[in-house]
Write a protein that holds these residues in place. Structure first.
Motif, PDB file in Angstrom:
ATOM      1  N   ILE A   1       0.848  -1.203   0.000  1.00 25.25           N
ATOM      2  CA  ILE A   1       0.000   0.000   0.000  1.00 25.25           C
ATOM      3  C   ILE A   1       0.877   1.244   0.000  1.00 25.25           C
ATOM      4  CG2 ILE A   1      -1.647   1.335   1.387  1.00 25.25           C
ATOM      5  CD1 ILE A   1      -2.907  -1.421   2.152  1.00 25.25           C
ATOM      6  N   ARG A   2       1.977   1.197   0.730  1.00 29.36           N
ATOM      7  CA  ARG A   2       2.914   2.335   0.745  1.00 29.36           C
ATOM      8  C   ARG A   2       3.460   2.607  -0.665  1.00 29.36           C
ATOM      9  NH1 ARG A   2       8.580   2.009   3.708  1.00 29.36           N
ATOM     10  NH2 ARG A   2       9.469   3.913   2.889  1.00 29.36           N
ATOM     11  N   VAL A   3       3.767   1.556  -1.401  1.00 25.55           N
ATOM     12  CA  VAL A   3       4.236   1.724  -2.784  1.00 25.55           C
ATOM     13  C   VAL A   3       3.141   2.359  -3.627  1.00 25.55           C
ATOM     14  CG1 VAL A   3       4.971   0.523  -4.897  1.00 25.55           C
ATOM     15  CG2 VAL A   3       5.900  -0.166  -2.677  1.00 25.55           C
ATOM     16  N   ILE A   4       1.932   1.851  -3.513  1.00 26.86           N
ATOM     17  CA  ILE A   4       0.804   2.373  -4.297  1.00 26.86           C
ATOM     18  C   ILE A   4       0.565   3.848  -3.995  1.00 26.86           C
ATOM     19  CG2 ILE A   4      -1.710   2.231  -4.594  1.00 26.86           C
ATOM     20  CD1 ILE A   4      -1.337  -0.857  -4.042  1.00 26.86           C
ATOM     21  N   MET A   5       0.556   4.194  -2.714  1.00 23.64           N
ATOM     22  CA  MET A   5       0.312   5.586  -2.334  1.00 23.64           C
ATOM     23  C   MET A   5       1.433   6.513  -2.829  1.00 23.64           C
ATOM     24  SD  MET A   5      -1.304   4.976   1.475  1.00 23.64           S
ATOM     25  CE  MET A   5      -1.366   6.705   1.856  1.00 23.64           C
ATOM     26  N   THR A   6       2.659   6.014  -2.784  1.00 22.86           N
ATOM     27  CA  THR A   6       3.785   6.825  -3.266  1.00 22.86           C
ATOM     28  C   THR A   6       3.697   6.997  -4.782  1.00 22.86           C
ATOM     29  OG1 THR A   6       5.119   5.989  -1.439  1.00 22.86           O
ATOM     30  CG2 THR A   6       6.302   7.066  -3.226  1.00 22.86           C
ATOM     31  N   ARG A   7       3.287   5.959  -5.493  1.00 26.57           N
ATOM     32  CA  ARG A   7       3.089   6.073  -6.946  1.00 26.57           C
ATOM     33  C   ARG A   7       2.032   7.127  -7.262  1.00 26.57           C
ATOM     34  NH1 ARG A   7       5.589   2.641  -9.976  1.00 26.57           N
ATOM     35  NH2 ARG A   7       6.308   0.652  -9.187  1.00 26.57           N
ATOM     36  N   GLN A   8       0.924   7.059  -6.541  1.00 24.21           N
ATOM     37  CA  GLN A   8      -0.157   8.025  -6.768  1.00 24.21           C
ATOM     38  C   GLN A   8       0.297   9.442  -6.453  1.00 24.21           C
ATOM     39  OE1 GLN A   8      -3.305   6.366  -4.365  1.00 24.21           O
ATOM     40  NE2 GLN A   8      -4.049   5.070  -6.031  1.00 24.21           N
ATOM     41  N   LYS A   9       1.032   9.607  -5.384  1.00 27.14           N
ATOM     42  CA  LYS A   9       1.524  10.915  -4.972  1.00 27.14           C
ATOM     43  C   LYS A   9       2.370  11.567  -6.068  1.00 27.14           C
ATOM     44  CE  LYS A   9       4.701  12.913  -1.557  1.00 27.14           C
ATOM     45  NZ  LYS A   9       5.519  12.597  -0.370  1.00 27.14           N
ATOM     46  N   HIS A  10       3.191  10.764  -6.727  1.00 31.50           N
ATOM     47  CA  HIS A  10       4.095  11.295  -7.747  1.00 31.50           C
ATOM     48  C   HIS A  10       3.591  11.074  -9.169  1.00 31.50           C
ATOM     49  CE1 HIS A  10       7.206  12.350  -4.863  1.00 31.50           C
ATOM     50  NE2 HIS A  10       7.048  11.166  -4.293  1.00 31.50           N
ATOM     51  N   GLY A  11       2.419  10.457  -9.331  1.00 26.12           N
ATOM     52  CA  GLY A  11       1.860  10.219 -10.657  1.00 26.12           C
ATOM     53  C   GLY A  11       2.720   9.280 -11.502  1.00 26.12           C
ATOM     54  N   ILE A  12       3.253   8.247 -10.887  1.00 25.36           N
ATOM     55  CA  ILE A  12       4.133   7.303 -11.583  1.00 25.36           C
ATOM     56  C   ILE A  12       3.440   5.950 -11.656  1.00 25.36           C
ATOM     57  CG2 ILE A  12       6.371   6.129 -11.506  1.00 25.36           C
ATOM     58  CD1 ILE A  12       7.360   8.591  -9.857  1.00 25.36           C
ATOM     59  N   GLY A  13       3.284   5.450 -12.877  1.00 23.11           N
ATOM     60  CA  GLY A  13       2.606   4.175 -13.074  1.00 23.11           C
ATOM     61  C   GLY A  13       3.530   2.980 -13.069  1.00 23.11           C
ATOM     62  N   LEU A  14       4.756   3.163 -13.536  1.00 21.71           N
ATOM     63  CA  LEU A  14       5.691   2.049 -13.639  1.00 21.71           C
ATOM     64  C   LEU A  14       7.101   2.556 -13.379  1.00 21.71           C
ATOM     65  CD1 LEU A  14       5.897  -0.980 -14.389  1.00 21.71           C
ATOM     66  CD2 LEU A  14       6.265  -0.257 -16.749  1.00 21.71           C
ATOM     67  N   GLY A  15       7.906   1.742 -12.732  1.00 23.13           N
ATOM     68  CA  GLY A  15       9.251   2.180 -12.398  1.00 23.13           C
ATOM     69  C   GLY A  15       9.227   3.137 -11.223  1.00 23.13           C
ATOM     70  N   ASP A  16      10.339   3.860 -11.037  1.00 24.43           N
ATOM     71  CA  ASP A  16      10.384   4.788  -9.905  1.00 24.43           C
ATOM     72  C   ASP A  16      10.372   6.249 -10.324  1.00 24.43           C
ATOM     73  OD1 ASP A  16      12.965   5.329 -10.779  1.00 24.43           O
ATOM     74  OD2 ASP A  16      13.926   4.271  -9.124  1.00 24.43           O
ATOM     75  N   GLY A  17      10.408   6.511 -11.635  1.00 26.31           N
ATOM     76  CA  GLY A  17      10.342   7.879 -12.131  1.00 26.31           C
ATOM     77  C   GLY A  17      11.436   8.775 -11.600  1.00 26.31           C
ATOM     78  N   GLY A  18      12.519   8.174 -11.117  1.00 27.00           N
ATOM     79  CA  GLY A  18      13.600   8.978 -10.561  1.00 27.00           C
ATOM     80  C   GLY A  18      13.298   9.539  -9.181  1.00 27.00           C
ATOM     81  N   GLN A  19      12.251   9.053  -8.554  1.00 25.23           N
ATOM     82  CA  GLN A  19      11.850   9.528  -7.224  1.00 25.23           C
ATOM     83  C   GLN A  19      12.461   8.627  -6.149  1.00 25.23           C
ATOM     84  OE1 GLN A  19      10.077  12.206  -6.265  1.00 25.23           O
ATOM     85  NE2 GLN A  19       9.937  12.864  -8.392  1.00 25.23           N
ATOM     86  N   PRO A  20      13.398   9.146  -5.364  1.00 23.75           N
ATOM     87  CA  PRO A  20      14.017   8.327  -4.314  1.00 23.75           C
ATOM     88  C   PRO A  20      12.999   7.729  -3.339  1.00 23.75           C
ATOM     89  CG  PRO A  20      15.235  10.372  -4.590  1.00 23.75           C
ATOM     90  CD  PRO A  20      13.993  10.486  -5.432  1.00 23.75           C
ATOM     91  N   GLU A  21      11.950   8.481  -3.049  1.00 27.04           N
ATOM     92  CA  GLU A  21      10.928   7.990  -2.122  1.00 27.04           C
ATOM     93  C   GLU A  21      10.268   6.717  -2.662  1.00 27.04           C
ATOM     94  OE1 GLU A  21       6.856   9.586   0.089  1.00 27.04           O
ATOM     95  OE2 GLU A  21       7.668  10.727  -1.591  1.00 27.04           O
ATOM     96  N   LEU A  22      10.019   6.693  -3.970  1.00 25.85           N
ATOM     97  CA  LEU A  22       9.408   5.516  -4.580  1.00 25.85           C
ATOM     98  C   LEU A  22      10.409   4.376  -4.688  1.00 25.85           C
ATOM     99  CD1 LEU A  22       6.987   4.125  -5.743  1.00 25.85           C
ATOM    100  CD2 LEU A  22       7.438   5.251  -7.939  1.00 25.85           C
ATOM    101  N   THR A  23      11.652   4.695  -4.955  1.00 21.96           N
ATOM    102  CA  THR A  23      12.684   3.660  -4.992  1.00 21.96           C
ATOM    103  C   THR A  23      12.767   2.948  -3.642  1.00 21.96           C
ATOM    104  OG1 THR A  23      13.961   4.906  -6.611  1.00 21.96           O
ATOM    105  CG2 THR A  23      15.137   3.199  -5.390  1.00 21.96           C
ATOM    106  N   VAL A  24      12.789   3.725  -2.574  1.00 27.09           N
ATOM    107  CA  VAL A  24      12.865   3.142  -1.234  1.00 27.09           C
ATOM    108  C   VAL A  24      11.614   2.318  -0.927  1.00 27.09           C
ATOM    109  CG1 VAL A  24      12.921   3.663   1.242  1.00 27.09           C
ATOM    110  CG2 VAL A  24      14.446   4.866  -0.321  1.00 27.09           C
TER     111      VAL A  24
END
Length: 137
Positions: free
Chosen positions: A26-49
């Protein structure tokens, strides 16, 4: 917990680890939604973590749950299953909170140490008891 059967002990720790994985997903999903990223990490360290925290948990928890099931089938006492399951859960929890993009934290190190301790203990018990007939302890 003292009056739990071995199967109940395995169920408790397995259930808690499954819930931890759901929370991390759920944390991954919420972080994806927060940054508007559907696949990969979009260069967002928060999503990578977040992704690696979930992925790391997904790499170790199934092995641990399998070990708990086998220890139960071998008739290990509940305290042994509690020890392996509790240490594994604590290790995964610490690691989940300790993973950071820029440094190796004490929680991350402790989490991996506890994870390895529980898995090595379970492996030893399984290997030894593969050759023992009768009472496990």
């Amino acid at each position: 917990m003292a009056d739990m059967t071995t199967a109940q002990a395995a169920a408790l720790w397995s259930g808690l680890m499954i819930l931890l994985m759901v929370v991390l997903a759920i944390r991954v999903i919420m972080t994806r939604q927060k940054h508007g990223i559907g696949l990969g990490d979009g260069g967002q360290p928060e999503l990578t973590v977040a992704g690696r925290t979930f992925g790391n948990c997904a790499e170790y928890v199934p092995v641990g749950v399998g070990a708990l099931a086998l220890l139960t089938l071998l008739g290990m006492p509940a305290y042994a299953v509690h020890a392996v399951g509790g240490v594994l859960f604590l290790g995964r929890l610490l690691h989940s909170f300790g993973l950071a993009p820029d440094k190796v934290t004490l929680a991350r190190k402790a989490g991996m140490g506890l994870t390895f301790l529980s898995l090595i203990t379970a492996a030893g018990m399984l290997i030894v008891h593969a050759f023992i007939r009768g009472q496990p302890f």
